[in-house]
Design a protein around this motif. Structure first.
Motif, PDB file in Angstrom:
ATOM      1  N   GLY A 179      33.518  38.054  43.709  1.00 22.81           N
ATOM      2  CA  GLY A 179      32.355  38.334  43.925  1.00 22.81           C
ATOM      3  C   GLY A 179      31.757  39.350  42.940  1.00 22.81           C
ATOM      4  N   THR A 180      30.656  39.951  42.949  1.00 20.86           N
ATOM      5  CA  THR A 180      30.169  40.959  42.051  1.00 20.86           C
ATOM      6  C   THR A 180      30.906  42.091  42.149  1.00 20.86           C
ATOM      7  OG1 THR A 180      27.858  40.227  42.428  1.00 20.86           O
ATOM      8  CG2 THR A 180      27.963  42.438  41.625  1.00 20.86           C
ATOM      9  N   ALA A 181      31.287  42.708  43.472  1.00 24.50           N
ATOM     10  CA  ALA A 181      32.201  43.965  43.379  1.00 24.50           C
ATOM     11  C   ALA A 181      33.283  43.816  42.813  1.00 24.50           C
ATOM     12  CB  ALA A 181      32.124  44.142  44.771  1.00 24.50           C
ATOM     13  N   GLN A 182      34.190  42.683  42.966  1.00 22.54           N
ATOM     14  CA  GLN A 182      35.424  42.162  42.364  1.00 22.54           C
ATOM     15  C   GLN A 182      35.494  42.421  40.785  1.00 22.54           C
ATOM     16  OE1 GLN A 182      34.320  40.849  44.955  1.00 22.54           O
ATOM     17  NE2 GLN A 182      35.840  40.382  46.416  1.00 22.54           N
ATOM     18  N   VAL A 183      34.226  41.630  40.434  1.00 27.12           N
ATOM     19  CA  VAL A 183      33.940  41.610  38.980  1.00 27.12           C
ATOM     20  C   VAL A 183      33.800  43.104  38.230  1.00 27.12           C
ATOM     21  CG1 VAL A 183      32.736  40.587  37.152  1.00 27.12           C
ATOM     22  CG2 VAL A 183      33.318  39.358  38.899  1.00 27.12           C
ATOM     23  N   ARG A 184      32.863  43.841  38.867  1.00 24.46           N
ATOM     24  CA  ARG A 184      32.722  44.918  38.472  1.00 24.46           C
ATOM     25  C   ARG A 184      33.855  45.990  38.322  1.00 24.46           C
ATOM     26  NH1 ARG A 184      28.538  49.245  40.971  1.00 24.46           N
ATOM     27  NH2 ARG A 184      30.197  49.959  42.170  1.00 24.46           N
ATOM     28  N   ALA A 185      34.987  45.638  39.423  1.00 20.13           N
ATOM     29  CA  ALA A 185      36.217  46.519  39.487  1.00 20.13           C
ATOM     30  C   ALA A 185      36.922  46.109  38.179  1.00 20.13           C
ATOM     31  CB  ALA A 185      36.898  46.174  40.638  1.00 20.13           C
ATOM     32  N   ARG A 186      37.128  44.545  37.890  1.00 20.81           N
ATOM     33  CA  ARG A 186      37.940  44.269  36.793  1.00 20.81           C
ATOM     34  C   ARG A 186      37.261  44.934  35.389  1.00 20.81           C
ATOM     35  NH1 ARG A 186      38.838  37.883  37.363  1.00 20.81           N
ATOM     36  NH2 ARG A 186      39.921  37.800  39.548  1.00 20.81           N
ATOM     37  N   PHE A 187      35.902  45.117  35.489  1.00 20.15           N
ATOM     38  CA  PHE A 187      35.143  45.409  34.397  1.00 20.15           C
ATOM     39  C   PHE A 187      35.444  46.760  34.158  1.00 20.15           C
ATOM     40  CE2 PHE A 187      31.298  47.531  32.600  1.00 20.15           C
ATOM     41  CZ  PHE A 187      31.204  47.014  31.353  1.00 20.15           C
ATOM     42  N   ASP A 188      35.666  47.476  34.984  1.00 19.66           N
ATOM     43  CA  ASP A 188      35.922  49.016  35.049  1.00 19.66           C
ATOM     44  C   ASP A 188      37.378  49.253  34.348  1.00 19.66           C
ATOM     45  OD1 ASP A 188      33.471  50.170  35.489  1.00 19.66           O
ATOM     46  OD2 ASP A 188      33.996  50.719  37.605  1.00 19.66           O
ATOM     47  N   ALA A 189      38.182  48.223  34.938  1.00 22.74           N
ATOM     48  CA  ALA A 189      39.858  48.495  34.701  1.00 22.74           C
ATOM     49  C   ALA A 189      39.931  48.159  33.284  1.00 22.74           C
ATOM     50  CB  ALA A 189      40.661  47.972  35.896  1.00 22.74           C
ATOM     51  N   GLN A 190      39.403  46.917  33.067  1.00 24.69           N
ATOM     52  CA  GLN A 190      39.812  46.305  31.764  1.00 24.69           C
ATOM     53  C   GLN A 190      39.032  46.934  30.384  1.00 24.69           C
ATOM     54  OE1 GLN A 190      39.955  42.087  32.273  1.00 24.69           O
ATOM     55  NE2 GLN A 190      40.917  42.360  33.937  1.00 24.69           N
ATOM     56  N   VAL A 191      37.529  46.979  30.645  1.00 27.55           N
ATOM     57  CA  VAL A 191      36.857  47.199  29.575  1.00 27.55           C
ATOM     58  C   VAL A 191      36.422  48.686  29.436  1.00 27.55           C
ATOM     59  CG1 VAL A 191      34.507  46.681  28.521  1.00 27.55           C
ATOM     60  CG2 VAL A 191      35.902  44.972  29.747  1.00 27.55           C
ATOM     61  N   ARG A 192      36.506  49.404  30.468  1.00 25.82           N
ATOM     62  CA  ARG A 192      36.133  50.501  30.371  1.00 25.82           C
ATOM     63  C   ARG A 192      37.200  51.692  30.346  1.00 25.82           C
ATOM     64  NH1 ARG A 192      31.756  52.936  34.342  1.00 25.82           N
ATOM     65  NH2 ARG A 192      31.668  54.439  32.669  1.00 25.82           N
ATOM     66  N   ARG A 193      38.054  51.719  31.378  1.00 29.57           N
ATOM     67  CA  ARG A 193      39.296  52.360  31.451  1.00 29.57           C
ATOM     68  C   ARG A 193      40.419  52.122  30.473  1.00 29.57           C
ATOM     69  NH1 ARG A 193      40.737  52.899  37.487  1.00 29.57           N
ATOM     70  NH2 ARG A 193      39.781  50.870  37.646  1.00 29.57           N
ATOM     71  N   GLY A 194      40.470  50.796  30.495  1.00 28.16           N
ATOM     72  CA  GLY A 194      41.345  49.963  29.542  1.00 28.16           C
ATOM     73  C   GLY A 194      40.921  50.007  28.057  1.00 28.16           C
ATOM     74  N   ALA A 195      40.065  50.936  27.506  1.00 30.16           N
ATOM     75  CA  ALA A 195      39.468  50.758  26.219  1.00 30.16           C
ATOM     76  C   ALA A 195      40.443  51.788  25.483  1.00 30.16           C
ATOM     77  CB  ALA A 195      38.108  51.306  26.183  1.00 30.16           C
ATOM     78  N   GLY A 196      41.035  52.660  26.298  1.00 28.60           N
ATOM     79  CA  GLY A 196      41.912  53.755  25.620  1.00 28.60           C
ATOM     80  C   GLY A 196      42.630  54.634  26.594  1.00 28.60           C
ATOM     81  N   VAL A 197      43.323  55.599  26.342  1.00 34.47           N
ATOM     82  CA  VAL A 197      44.068  56.583  27.162  1.00 34.47           C
ATOM     83  C   VAL A 197      43.295  57.948  27.451  1.00 34.47           C
ATOM     84  CG1 VAL A 197      46.032  58.058  27.401  1.00 34.47           C
ATOM     85  CG2 VAL A 197      46.257  55.934  26.268  1.00 34.47           C
ATOM     86  N   ALA A 198      42.789  58.222  28.743  1.00 41.09           N
ATOM     87  CA  ALA A 198      42.073  59.247  29.031  1.00 41.09           C
ATOM     88  C   ALA A 198      42.568  60.502  28.358  1.00 41.09           C
ATOM     89  CB  ALA A 198      41.867  59.531  30.394  1.00 41.09           C
ATOM     90  N   GLY A 199      41.762  61.312  27.682  1.00 41.67           N
ATOM     91  CA  GLY A 199      41.996  62.644  27.132  1.00 41.67           C
ATOM     92  C   GLY A 199      42.279  63.701  28.231  1.00 41.67           C
ATOM     93  N   PRO A 200      42.781  64.729  27.826  1.00 43.04           N
ATOM     94  CA  PRO A 200      42.768  65.932  28.890  1.00 43.04           C
ATOM     95  C   PRO A 200      41.485  66.270  29.798  1.00 43.04           C
ATOM     96  CG  PRO A 200      42.816  66.637  26.480  1.00 43.04           C
ATOM     97  CD  PRO A 200      42.795  65.623  26.364  1.00 43.04           C
ATOM     98  N   ASP A 201      40.430  66.091  29.149  1.00 43.72           N
ATOM     99  CA  ASP A 201      39.003  66.360  29.747  1.00 43.72           C
ATOM    100  C   ASP A 201      38.716  65.033  31.039  1.00 43.72           C
ATOM    101  OD1 ASP A 201      38.702  64.080  28.028  1.00 43.72           O
ATOM    102  OD2 ASP A 201      36.629  65.190  27.009  1.00 43.72           O
ATOM    103  N   GLY A 202      39.816  64.220  30.969  1.00 43.89           N
ATOM    104  CA  GLY A 202      39.451  63.020  31.844  1.00 43.89           C
ATOM    105  C   GLY A 202      38.648  62.108  31.459  1.00 43.89           C
TER     106      GLY A 202
END
Length: 272
Positions: A14-37
């Motif tokens: 559903g919508t919540a699950q798709v958003r969680a996938r989007f965050d994990a794969q497209v946003r957070r998964g776009a690179g490695v977080a820097g020291p500023d988070g």
């Protein structure tokens, strides 16, 4: 059944699950977080899109202090030799924390652009939409060379009424990138619309970007045809979902094709 509508599909997505996938794969998964988070995407050239695509700070004084420190770190990078001359975008999503992050960015000199709606759809449903062929006399072409990029830049300038210089330079640098496909709609030998598809290997999502049609050709179904064409490209690459940051002009067309809103996103821009 529309799996984005809040009701569940056979696999429970559903919508919540798709958003969680989007965050994990497209946003957070776009690179490695820097020291500023935060996760920042940036290419090597000044015209390459450079953006903070993920951040998540807690609410309260601790979160506000962490957000301010991260903003200061990004401004320091922008003032460094690596960032000087670039435009930095902080993509703020409506559910990002703390709730006053937009105000903190504005106080640091970032200028807010008009918000857009993050829309997502099942690629298979969009690809199967009826009445999605280009109108008579219009053909879709893949852009593979500098001459084609010049035509895309021409469409951008006419469709959006602003300079295409940065886009032209960026696309010229991306020619040959296997994870980008640029499509041009041509009528009577002239370009009338253009759009891009960005494929993210290893993710469920393909991004639809840059869709624009020159004024005299709007309302004839070209944009719709470009969306369904790109849905088929995404399916061929194994992507389940399409994602668009939609303006109010394109949102009605996309919703009729089955796209559903996940959030809004506001670009906050700062020039180095």
């Amino acid at each position: 059944m529309d799996t984005m509508s809040g009701t569940n599909s056979a696999d429970g997505t559903g919508t919540a699950q798709v958003r969680a996938r989007f965050d994990a794969q497209v946003r957070r998964g776009a690179g490695v977080a820097g020291p500023d988070g935060v996760v920042r995407q940036s290419g090597e050239g000044e015209a390459d899109w450079t953006a903070v695509v993920w951040s998540d700070f807690p609410e309260g004084e601790e979160g506000g202090a962490a957000a301010d420190a991260a903003i200061a770190a990004q401004l320091a990078w922008l003032a460094s030799p690596a960032g000087r001359g670039r435009e930095l975008e902080w993509k703020l999503y409506s559910y990002d924390r703390p709730a006053d992050l937009g105000a903190r960015l504005a106080a640091a000199g970032f200028a807010a652009e008009p918000p857009e709606t993050v829309l997502v759809a099942e690629a298979a449903e969009v690809a199967a939409a009826e009445g999605a062929a280009p109108p008579a006399g219009v053909r879709l072409e893949r852009v593979t060379d500098a001459a084609g990029v010049e035509l895309v830049a021409e469409v951008h300038a006419r469709a959006f009424g602003d300079s295409a210089d940065r886009l032209r330079e960026r696309l010229l640098g991306q020619l040959g990138d296997p994870d980008l496909e640029i499509t041009l709609a041509v009528a009577g030998g002239r370009p009338v619309s253009a759009a891009r598809t960005e494929f993210s290997p290893g993710t469920d999502f393909a991004g639809l970007w840059g869709g624009g049609t020159v004024p005299e050709w709007r309302g004839r179904g070209i944009y719709r045809a470009l969306v369904t064409h790109r849905a088929r490209l995404a399916l061929a690459r194994g992507h389940r979902y399409l994602q668009v940051d939609a303006s109010e002009q394109s949102r009605p067309v996309l919703e009729r094709l089955g796209f559903t809103a996940l959030a809004t996103t506001t670009p906050y821009l700062r020039q180095g």
